[in-house]
Scaffold this motif. Sequence first.
Motif, PDB file in Angstrom:
ATOM      1  N   HIS A 287       0.832  -1.202   0.000  1.00 11.02           N
ATOM      2  CA  HIS A 287       0.000   0.000   0.000  1.00 11.02           C
ATOM      3  C   HIS A 287       0.866   1.252   0.000  1.00 11.02           C
ATOM      4  CE1 HIS A 287      -3.594  -2.409   1.325  1.00 11.02           C
ATOM      5  NE2 HIS A 287      -2.623  -3.167   1.798  1.00 11.02           N
ATOM      6  N   ARG A 303       0.848   8.925  -7.679  1.00  9.86           N
ATOM      7  CA  ARG A 303      -0.129   8.325  -8.580  1.00  9.86           C
ATOM      8  C   ARG A 303       0.572   7.637  -9.748  1.00  9.86           C
ATOM      9  NH1 ARG A 303      -5.513  12.127  -9.347  1.00  9.86           N
ATOM     10  NH2 ARG A 303      -6.196  12.144  -7.153  1.00  9.86           N
ATOM     11  N   ARG A 313      -1.756  -0.962  -3.920  1.00 14.14           N
ATOM     12  CA  ARG A 313      -3.037  -0.307  -3.657  1.00 14.14           C
ATOM     13  C   ARG A 313      -2.747   1.116  -3.167  1.00 14.14           C
ATOM     14  NH1 ARG A 313      -7.418  -3.435  -0.146  1.00 14.14           N
ATOM     15  NH2 ARG A 313      -7.202  -4.816  -1.950  1.00 14.14           N
ATOM     16  N   TYR A 314      -3.280   2.075  -3.884  1.00 17.93           N
ATOM     17  CA  TYR A 314      -2.988   3.482  -3.609  1.00 17.93           C
ATOM     18  C   TYR A 314      -4.131   4.133  -2.837  1.00 17.93           C
ATOM     19  CZ  TYR A 314      -1.931   8.425  -4.492  1.00 17.93           C
ATOM     20  OH  TYR A 314      -1.663   9.769  -4.345  1.00 17.93           O
ATOM     21  N   HIS A 315      -3.785   4.799  -1.737  1.00 14.08           N
ATOM     22  CA  HIS A 315      -4.760   5.504  -0.904  1.00 14.08           C
ATOM     23  C   HIS A 315      -4.350   6.974  -0.831  1.00 14.08           C
ATOM     24  CE1 HIS A 315      -5.868   1.451   0.691  1.00 14.08           C
ATOM     25  NE2 HIS A 315      -4.566   1.266   0.647  1.00 14.08           N
ATOM     26  N   SER A 337      -5.919  -1.421   6.582  1.00 17.08           N
ATOM     27  CA  SER A 337      -5.670  -1.785   5.184  1.00 17.08           C
ATOM     28  C   SER A 337      -4.495  -2.744   5.079  1.00 17.08           C
ATOM     29  CB  SER A 337      -5.400  -0.526   4.349  1.00 17.08           C
ATOM     30  OG  SER A 337      -4.143   0.047   4.641  1.00 17.08           O
ATOM     31  N   ASP A 343     -10.189  -1.167   2.160  1.00 17.86           N
ATOM     32  CA  ASP A 343      -9.975  -0.094   1.184  1.00 17.86           C
ATOM     33  C   ASP A 343     -11.057   0.961   1.368  1.00 17.86           C
ATOM     34  OD1 ASP A 343      -9.103   1.420  -0.925  1.00 17.86           O
ATOM     35  OD2 ASP A 343      -9.988   0.144  -2.470  1.00 17.86           O
ATOM     36  N   PRO A 345     -13.496   3.866   1.060  1.00 19.70           N
ATOM     37  CA  PRO A 345     -13.850   4.726  -0.088  1.00 19.70           C
ATOM     38  C   PRO A 345     -13.372   6.161   0.078  1.00 19.70           C
ATOM     39  CG  PRO A 345     -15.703   3.342   0.540  1.00 19.70           C
ATOM     40  CD  PRO A 345     -14.666   3.156   1.605  1.00 19.70           C
ATOM     41  N   TYR A 347     -10.653   7.269   1.066  1.00 17.90           N
ATOM     42  CA  TYR A 347      -9.252   7.471   0.711  1.00 17.90           C
ATOM     43  C   TYR A 347      -8.917   6.946  -0.697  1.00 17.90           C
ATOM     44  CZ  TYR A 347      -9.073   8.323   5.714  1.00 17.90           C
ATOM     45  OH  TYR A 347      -9.302   8.805   6.980  1.00 17.90           O
ATOM     46  N   ARG A 348      -9.929   6.772  -1.509  1.00 22.05           N
ATOM     47  CA  ARG A 348      -9.673   6.436  -2.902  1.00 22.05           C
ATOM     48  C   ARG A 348      -9.410   7.723  -3.673  1.00 22.05           C
ATOM     49  NH1 ARG A 348     -14.703   2.157  -3.323  1.00 22.05           N
ATOM     50  NH2 ARG A 348     -13.772   0.558  -1.942  1.00 22.05           N
ATOM     51  N   GLN A 350      -9.414  10.798  -6.034  1.00 22.02           N
ATOM     52  CA  GLN A 350     -10.470  11.436  -6.827  1.00 22.02           C
ATOM     53  C   GLN A 350      -9.892  11.933  -8.149  1.00 22.02           C
ATOM     54  OE1 GLN A 350     -13.697  11.388  -5.619  1.00 22.02           O
ATOM     55  NE2 GLN A 350     -12.673  10.108  -4.070  1.00 22.02           N
TER      56      GLN A 350
END
Length: 353
Positions: A287, A303, A313-315, A337, A343, A345, A347-348, A350
């Motif tokens: 992560h 990113r 997995r990117y937060h 995590s 996961d 939502p 911290y997903r 935008q």
Amino acid sequence: MVFRELFNMMMRCLGLSKRPTRPDFPVVDGVSSGADLHIMNSLRIRLSDGRFLAYKERGVPKIKSTFRIVVIHGFGSSKDMNFMASQELLDELGICLLLFDRAGYGESDPNPKRSLKSEASDIEELADKLQLGSKFYVLGVSLGCYPTWGCLKRIPDRLAGAALVVPYINYKWPSLPSDLTNDDYRKALSKWAVFVASHSPGLLHWWLTQKLFPSSTVLDRNTQFFSNKDLEVLKHSPGYQLLSRNELRNRVVFDSLRRDFIVAFGKWEFDPMDIRDPCPQKESMVHIWQGREDKVVPYQLQRYVSKKLPWIRYHEVPDGGHLLVYDGVVCEAILRSLVFGEDPPLYRPQAED
């Protein structure tokens, strides 16, 4: 002045803990390599090369824990770093946090041969001496993420999972795209600073300890380097101080910091973008946690890294800066995590505006 400003920024952004000091106790002879040593206020283990690493445990006692996480501190920090996870949360999740002083920090012996390989080897040997099991978790913070990358490269079979929290970017990574780095002032600053630290250590030591010119205070509550949330953290974080001139006059302290900086920002023997998924048969176990408002490490680069490595997995914390580990809610999400694969939502990432 430029290096001092950069150095101060590194200290404020990458450490934010009690100040590292030179170990002032002798190596104890005649002790088995795996023994715990109660010296000063810390436990230490002896590595195969004779150096000692100091450590401490938080949370559930190791022998009773379900998850064992090695926490890797950043530049100018120590095992006493702040990670805002309460005892109640650690008890609930069954987590034992193992925090240690990296070589040359706190009460650990310096390593004149520090490298990416040695950082990963220290972590693996620490885990073996403390009997963490065949697999364990690692959690790196800021500059402490370069040893985490080293673990992913060199000992992936030993990792149950890994979290890189606001990981620093090395602008020498060959795969970084020029359109994201050419106009980034941090790239030029890090290149210049590594050159000076590598080729003129005496001059650098003099400059950081001299009294002819006033110390730079350019970073105090400077919005160029800190987000609004970071500034609030700095305002309410008692007890933190930068290294003083007297401490930096100690060449052991100075050289440890200098070597750490050079390894982190110098040329690596591998490109993280070439690392393969350490566990391709299972759901992502690695992560990255990044603050959208981080002014030390731009979220655009994080990113890019996560897109190049889709098994990560990117937060992204919408209002978060560089000091995510001072946010108890975020720290809980990081732990959940890491050990449960949650996961959230919130911290997903935008889409760009």
